[in-house]
Each structure stands twice: as structure tokens, then as C-alpha cells.
Design an enzyme around this catalytic site. Structure first.
Site, PDB file in Angstrom:
ATOM      1  N   LYS A  40       0.795  -1.235   0.000  1.00 32.34           N
ATOM      2  CA  LYS A  40       0.000   0.000   0.000  1.00 32.34           C
ATOM      3  C   LYS A  40       0.830   1.290   0.000  1.00 32.34           C
ATOM      4  CE  LYS A  40      -3.376  -0.987  -0.643  1.00 32.34           C
ATOM      5  NZ  LYS A  40      -3.731  -1.588  -1.967  1.00 32.34           N
TER       6      LYS A  40
ATOM      7  N   TRP B   9       1.366   2.640  -8.616  1.00 32.15           N
ATOM      8  CA  TRP B   9       1.715   3.959  -9.151  1.00 32.15           C
ATOM      9  C   TRP B   9       3.149   3.931  -9.695  1.00 32.15           C
ATOM     10  CZ3 TRP B   9       1.885   8.925  -5.600  1.00 32.15           C
ATOM     11  CH2 TRP B   9       1.939  10.071  -6.405  1.00 32.15           C
TER      12      TRP B   9
ATOM     13  N   HIS C 125       6.987  -7.281  -2.456  1.00 29.05           N
ATOM     14  CA  HIS C 125       6.815  -6.640  -1.143  1.00 29.05           C
ATOM     15  C   HIS C 125       7.804  -7.236  -0.136  1.00 29.05           C
ATOM     16  CE1 HIS C 125       3.369  -4.416  -2.377  1.00 29.05           C
ATOM     17  NE2 HIS C 125       2.488  -5.391  -2.314  1.00 29.05           N
TER      18      HIS C 125
ATOM     19  N   SER D 175      -4.609   2.717   4.287  1.00 32.24           N
ATOM     20  CA  SER D 175      -4.819   2.113   2.972  1.00 32.24           C
ATOM     21  C   SER D 175      -4.880   0.587   3.088  1.00 32.24           C
ATOM     22  CB  SER D 175      -3.681   2.542   2.039  1.00 32.24           C
ATOM     23  OG  SER D 175      -3.874   2.021   0.755  1.00 32.24           O
TER      24      SER D 175
ATOM     25  N   PHE E 103      -9.903  -0.372  -5.020  1.00 26.83           N
ATOM     26  CA  PHE E 103      -8.432  -0.455  -5.004  1.00 26.83           C
ATOM     27  C   PHE E 103      -7.847   0.954  -5.133  1.00 26.83           C
ATOM     28  CE2 PHE E 103      -4.219  -0.586  -6.662  1.00 26.83           C
ATOM     29  CZ  PHE E 103      -3.617  -1.547  -5.878  1.00 26.83           C
TER      30      PHE E 103
HETATM   31  P1  A3P Z   1      -5.220   4.741  -0.841  1.00 28.71           P
HETATM   32  O1  A3P Z   1      -5.834   3.484  -0.309  1.00 28.71           O
HETATM   33  O2  A3P Z   1      -4.728   5.639   0.248  1.00 28.71           O
HETATM   34  O3  A3P Z   1      -6.083   5.457  -1.801  1.00 28.71           O
HETATM   35  P2  A3P Z   1      -0.299  -0.200  -3.724  1.00 28.71           P
HETATM   36  O4  A3P Z   1      -0.287  -0.005  -5.186  1.00 28.71           O
HETATM   37  O5  A3P Z   1       1.059  -0.283  -3.098  1.00 28.71           O
HETATM   38  O6  A3P Z   1      -1.217  -1.306  -3.305  1.00 28.71           O
HETATM   39  O7  A3P Z   1      -0.886   1.149  -3.083  1.00 28.71           O
HETATM   40  C1  A3P Z   1      -2.220   1.496  -3.256  1.00 28.71           C
HETATM   41  C2  A3P Z   1      -2.384   2.910  -2.773  1.00 28.71           C
HETATM   42  O8  A3P Z   1      -1.788   3.808  -3.717  1.00 28.71           O
HETATM   43  C3  A3P Z   1      -3.856   3.315  -2.672  1.00 28.71           C
HETATM   44  O9  A3P Z   1      -3.885   4.319  -1.649  1.00 28.71           O
HETATM   45  C4  A3P Z   1      -4.072   3.899  -4.055  1.00 28.71           C
HETATM   46  O10 A3P Z   1      -5.206   4.725  -4.163  1.00 28.71           O
HETATM   47  C5  A3P Z   1      -2.780   4.689  -4.211  1.00 28.71           C
HETATM   48  N1  A3P Z   1      -2.490   5.052  -5.598  1.00 28.71           N
HETATM   49  C6  A3P Z   1      -2.537   4.277  -6.686  1.00 28.71           C
HETATM   50  N2  A3P Z   1      -2.258   4.992  -7.798  1.00 28.71           N
HETATM   51  C7  A3P Z   1      -2.017   6.256  -7.390  1.00 28.71           C
HETATM   52  C8  A3P Z   1      -1.668   7.467  -8.057  1.00 28.71           C
HETATM   53  N3  A3P Z   1      -1.541   7.512  -9.379  1.00 28.71           N
HETATM   54  N4  A3P Z   1      -1.507   8.581  -7.320  1.00 28.71           N
HETATM   55  C9  A3P Z   1      -1.644   8.551  -5.983  1.00 28.71           C
HETATM   56  N5  A3P Z   1      -1.955   7.430  -5.280  1.00 28.71           N
HETATM   57  C10 A3P Z   1      -2.149   6.295  -5.978  1.00 28.71           C
END
Ligand code: A3P
Length: 279
Positions: A31, A36, A92, A122, A239
Site C-alpha cells: 500500500k 503507481w 513486497h 490504505s 483499489f
Molecule cells: P489509498 O488506499 O490511500 O487510496 P499499492 O499499489 O502499493 O497497493 O498502493 C495502493 C495505494 O496507492 C492506494 O492508496 C491507491 O489509491 C494509491 N495510488 C494508486 N495509484 C495512485 C496514483 N496515481 N496517485 C496517488 N496514489 C495512488
């Protein structure tokens, strides 16, 4: 068999995985902004070509190393075995569990850290929606488990400290979710330089636009909409949930915040990773 039992059974295959020096590892605590980072990297490697980046869902383009699946067919290693390097691989795993071949081959690693308060919020919502993850239970107990390092992939504190301590010994680019949110052009440029890609400013800007939270939320190849409802219960949470810095303020009570801060200061005192809780 539970997911944990599967991972134990499967572990030897992960440990023995043979990385090529052209492979790139994207490592994060769950998370922290893994998806991203993956999308930014794919954008850089494909020089901002949105169509190429939409060739397949995230988990197909950039397999998840230690991921296991009940039928074995979509496990990370199974996917990686039929891909030729250069591969972009997600993990991870804490630094000490990364298969040795990555270090022996001198692979590049991009590590993204996110402040622990937003990370645990998250993770909590993710565990609510991910039906193969353990039930999160009530928030106060969930927060305690996080602080004790009892969630999947272990202690956040050891994870971020582990990669931080190794970043100069190994080929690790250490980046922060908060920096990427605050100044994405700067951070995408840093990543491109690390990957030795010379891209014009306009391409960097295209990649930033392709990888905003709202663009990725609408992109079926980047928003995990390919995962069936039997695994992701989207009535519980999305997600692509909020994508913000500071959403923890909507979840932590004042008492929880005081206790968290005190514990955080103590546990991080031996390794001051420059984490920011707000921007
Ligand atoms: P939130 O639950 O706070 O919204 P991972 O990819 O490591 O599982 O992390 C997921 C988290 O990254 C989620 O956070 C998701 O919304 C956020 N996320 C994914 N894409 C993103 C982006 N382009 N910009 C900012 N946050 C992003």
C-alpha cells in the site's frame, strides 16, 4: 490451503529465482504506492506511449514475484519464467528476503516508501475489500497489529529501514510517495535518470498526466478492474481508493495519534528515514 501456507510451500521457487542484470525490481511495503510506481516505470520504459502501456493489466506486465495463486498458473514465478529479460518485477519482500540473484546480478531496485499512517489506513481498507486477505477486524486492533509488525509482509518499520540502510551498498533508488505527490515531474525525472532514459520534458509531462490518480483510476489496465469481484469486494472499498497524503487524519483518533507518534519516534530513532506525514 491458505495464502500463507501456499507462500511457504512455494518459497523455494522464489528463493531460487534467477534474475538477469537487465531486470528491474520495484519493491515496497504493501500500500505504499506500488502500482503507481509500476505505471510510472512502464511509462518511462515505453517513452510515454499510452497505448503500449495499456497492452495488458499491471499484474501481467509486471509480475508479482512472491504472489501465489490457488491453481499455480498465475503465480509470480510462473509468469516470470515465460518472460524474457528485461523484466519489471514487483515485490513486497523485505530487503533481507529478496532472492540473492537480484544482488548477485547487480539489478536496479526502485523502493517507494509511504508514511506509515496513510499506509496502515490504505492497508486496512484493502484488507476489507480483498477477500483472500485476513479479515481486518476493528480499526483500533488493526492499528495495533500494524505497530507490532503483525500484518502481512511484517513490520513496516523494519521494511523501510532495511532498504534505507542498503540503498548505497546496492543499486537502490529510494523514493517517497509524498515527494511524488508533491512534485511528480521532479520524481519521474529522477526515476528516468536512474533507468538511464533521456526523455524530453514533454514526455515526462505526458507520463505524469498518464499516472495521476484520476487517470489511473479510469485506466482498466492500471486500476485492477481485471480482478474478479470474488477476490476484490468493491462494495467494501475501491483499489484506487483516495490516493492522498494525510487521509490518516480521518481515521486516527487524537489518542491513537499520540500513541503512534511516541512508538514511531522510539522505533525509528536508530534510522531516521525522512518520512513526511503531510505535504
Ligand atoms: P489509498 O488506499 O490511500 O487510496 P499499492 O499499489 O502499493 O497497493 O498502493 C495502493 C495505494 O496507492 C492506494 O492508496 C491507491 O489509491 C494509491 N495510488 C494508486 N495509484 C495512485 C496514483 N496515481 N496517485 C496517488 N496514489 C495512488
Amino acid at each position: 490451503m491458505t495464502a500463507a501456507e501456499r507462500m511457504v510451500k512455494y518459497w523455494a521457487r522464489v528463493e531460487e529465482f534467477q534474475a538477469s542484470n537487465e531486470d528491474l525490481l520495484i519493491a515496497t511495503y504493501p500500500k505504499a504506492g506500488t502500482t503507481w510506481t509500476q505505471e510510472v516505470v512502464d511509462g518511462i520504459l515505453n517513452e510515454g506511449d499510452a497505448e503500449k502501456c495499456q497492452r495488458a493489466p499491471t499484474q501481467v506486465r509486471m509480475p508479482f514475484l512472491e504472489m501465489t495463486a490457488p491453481d499455480g498458473s498465475s503465480s509470480g514465478i510462473t509468469k516470470l519464467e515465460v518472460m524474457d529479460p528485461p523484466r519489471v518485477i514487483k515485490t513486497h519482500l523485505p530487503v533481507q528476503l529478496v532472492p540473492r540473484s537480484f544482488w548477485d546480478a547487480g539489478c536496479k531496485v526502485i523502493y517507494m516508501a509511504r508514511n506509515p499512517k496513510d499506509t496502515v489506513v490504505s492497508y486496512y481498507h484493502f484488507d476489507r475489500m480483498h477477500l483472500n486477505q485476513p479479515e481486518p477486524g476493528p480499526w483500533p486492533q488493526y492499528l495495533e497489529k500494524f505497530m507490532k509488525g503483525q500484518l502481512g509482509w511484517g513490520s513496516w518499520y523494519d521494511h523501510v529501514k532495511g532498504y534505507w540502510k542498503e540503498r548505497h551498498n546496492k543499486n537502490i533508488l529510494y523514493i517517497f510517495y509524498e515527494d511524488m505527490k508533491e512534485d511528480p515531474v521532479h520524481e519521474v525525472t529522477r526515476i528516468a535518470q536512474f533507468l538511464r532514459r533521456q526523455l524530453p520534458k514533454s514526455t515526462i509531462e505526458d507520463i505524469v498526466q498518464m499516472t495521476t490518480f484520476s487517470a489511473m483510476r479510469e485506466n482498466p489496465m492500471a486500476n485492477y478492474s481485471s480482478i474478479p469481484d470474488t477476490i476484490f469486494d468493491r462494495t467494501a472499498s475501491e483499489f484506487m481508493r483516495k490516493g492522498e497524503v494525510g487521509d490518516w487524519k480521518n481515521h486516527f483518533s487524537a489518542e491513537e495519534d499520540v500513541a503512534f507518534e511516541e512508538h514511531y519516534r522510539k522505533i525509528m530513532s536508530d534510522c531516521p528515514v525522512p518520512i513526511r506525514f503531510t505535504i
